[in-house]
Scaffold this active site. Structure first.
Site, short mmCIF file in Angstrom:
data_model
loop_
_atom_site.label_atom_id
_atom_site.label_comp_id
_atom_site.label_asym_id
_atom_site.label_seq_id
_atom_site.Cartn_x
_atom_site.Cartn_y
_atom_site.Cartn_z
N SER A 122 10.91 14.42 23.59
CA SER A 122 11.45 13.12 23.23
C SER A 122 12.89 13.15 22.73
O SER A 122 13.69 12.29 23.12
CB SER A 122 10.53 12.44 22.20
OG SER A 122 9.30 12.13 22.82
N THR B 116 3.11 10.92 18.30
CA THR B 116 2.30 11.67 19.26
C THR B 116 1.13 12.34 18.54
O THR B 116 0.91 12.13 17.34
CB THR B 116 3.21 12.64 20.07
OG1 THR B 116 2.41 13.23 21.10
CG2 THR B 116 3.82 13.74 19.21
N LYS C 188 -1.65 9.05 16.53
CA LYS C 188 -1.55 7.72 17.15
C LYS C 188 -2.46 6.68 16.49
O LYS C 188 -2.14 5.50 16.45
CB LYS C 188 -1.83 7.81 18.65
CG LYS C 188 -0.73 8.53 19.42
CD LYS C 188 -0.98 8.50 20.93
CE LYS C 188 0.17 9.20 21.65
NZ LYS C 188 0.02 9.11 23.12
N GLY D 148 -7.63 8.15 24.57
CA GLY D 148 -6.52 7.29 24.14
C GLY D 148 -5.63 6.86 25.28
O GLY D 148 -5.20 5.69 25.33
N ALA D 149 -5.31 7.76 26.19
CA ALA D 149 -4.41 7.40 27.30
C ALA D 149 -5.05 6.31 28.15
O ALA D 149 -4.40 5.32 28.51
CB ALA D 149 -4.08 8.63 28.14
N ASN E 248 -16.23 8.95 33.02
CA ASN E 248 -16.04 9.87 31.88
C ASN E 248 -17.24 10.78 31.71
O ASN E 248 -18.37 10.41 32.06
CB ASN E 248 -15.80 9.07 30.59
CG ASN E 248 -15.16 9.93 29.51
OD1 ASN E 248 -14.28 10.74 29.80
ND2 ASN E 248 -15.61 9.78 28.27
N ARG E 249 -16.94 11.98 31.19
CA ARG E 249 -17.99 12.96 30.90
C ARG E 249 -19.01 12.35 29.93
O ARG E 249 -20.20 12.36 30.18
CB ARG E 249 -17.30 14.18 30.26
CG ARG E 249 -18.16 15.34 29.97
CD ARG E 249 -17.31 16.50 29.50
NE ARG E 249 -16.52 16.20 28.29
CZ ARG E 249 -15.69 17.05 27.72
NH1 ARG E 249 -15.50 18.24 28.23
NH2 ARG E 249 -15.02 16.71 26.62
#
Ligand code: NDP
Length: 275
Positions: A17, A62, A66, A130-131, A151-152
């Site tokens: 960043s 990050t 978050k 989160g993403a 998803n798992r």
């Protein structure tokens, strides 16, 4: 006076960043400095307060802060609320405005930089962390024909879909486990963290339609197991998350400074070839 910004995370030494925002500031002529702050687990709010007291104007956030950033925001945006997570803060007097630009940055990378529309397409997201939470609303705004979240832990994907449907009941979104992924998709996103450990989410190879886009959200890792699987399935349009990283940074930069930086040269500079 030079305005101060920073990214906060732990660990933080890997962050790109400061480089990205430094290049944005240089090319747009903004008088600002952007540094990296090693956050203290359990003391995120104190770290933010110290940065504000020292004249900080905004921060990127990050892993693993978050959700802490969401908790300390006085004005989270709708996007941040939906994600339950924040990746950018703006300080204005006593106000702490909070945003989540991950999904919108990814959407811009896909539709604008890679030239692949989501409208009318079958879209598959692997992972429900989160993403993915940040991606769902910006993706649905593009009006895909279908958005499937695999998803798992199926219950996590189901809970996310239930939240989305509670807000917009007609959304073409559904959840499933990997064994129930059926048919072929025009865009497949790996939003699991499996690639960070060189692992492969168990997506069936039949999920990749001929001519689809396979997008790995992790960046700088070359050909991950996910991208290799897509290649074996005959996919030629492969991408990693470097464009998402730079585009979410550009969103934050514009939010803070009111100027839109050119992202192309920065993406080119940070791109690690997919070999
Ligand atoms: P989270 O920790 O919030 O979520 C992780 C997800 O990955 C969960 O859905 C988890 O499933 C799943 N998962 C983890 N390991 C495996 C595995 N071996 N097989 C299958 N599923 C697995 O992570 P984030 O959502 O924050 O990040 C996801 C990815 O996106 C990371 O690679 C991250 O680097 C990348 N990212 C990239 C950004 C960019 O700018 N390019 C920005 C943000 C994230 P379960 O629920 O079952 O545990």
């Amino acid at each position: 006076m030079t305005d101060r910004y920073a990214v906060i995370g732990n660990p933080i030494n890997h962050t790109k960043s400061p480089l990205i925002h430094g290049l944005f500031a240089q090319t747009t002529g903004q008088d600002m400095v952007y540094t990296a702050v090693l956050g203290t687990p359990g003391a995120f709010a104190q770290d933010v307060a110290a940065f504000r007291q020292a004249g900080g104007r905004g921060m990127n956030v990050t892993v693993p802060f978050k959700m802490d950033a969401f908790a300390c925001a006085t004005e989270p945006s709708d996007r941040a609320r939906m994600a339950g997570a924040v990746n950018a803060l703006k300080f204005d007097g006593d106000r702490i405005l909070a945003e989540n630009f991950d999904g919108i940055g990814l959407t811009r990378d896909v539709t604008h930089n890679l030239g692949v529309p989501l409208a009318g397409k079958r879209v598959l997201i692997l992972g429900a962390g989160g993403a993915t939470r940040g991606m769902v609303m910006p993706f649905l705004a593009e009006q895909p024909a279908e958005l499937v979240i695999a998803n798992r832990t199926v219950a996590t994907a189901q809970a996310l879909v239930a939240e989305v449907l509670a807000q917009s009941p007609a959304s073409p979104v559904s959840a499933c486990g990997y064994a129930d992924v059926s048919g072929a998709f025009d865009l497949v996103f790996n939003a699991t963290s499996a690639s960070l450990h060189a692992e492969l989410p168990p997506v069936p190879v039949t999920a990749f339609a001929p001519g689809c886009l396979a997008y790995e959200l992790a960046y700088g890792k070359g050909m991950t197991p996910f991208l290799k699987l897509a290649q074996q399935a005959g996919v030629t349009h492969l991408a990693d998350g470097v464009g998402m990283l730079v585009e979410q940074a550009a969103e934050a930069f514009e939010w803070w400074r009111g100027v839109r930086p050119d992202t192309r040269p920065v993406i080119d500079q940070l791109t690690v070839p997919l070999v």
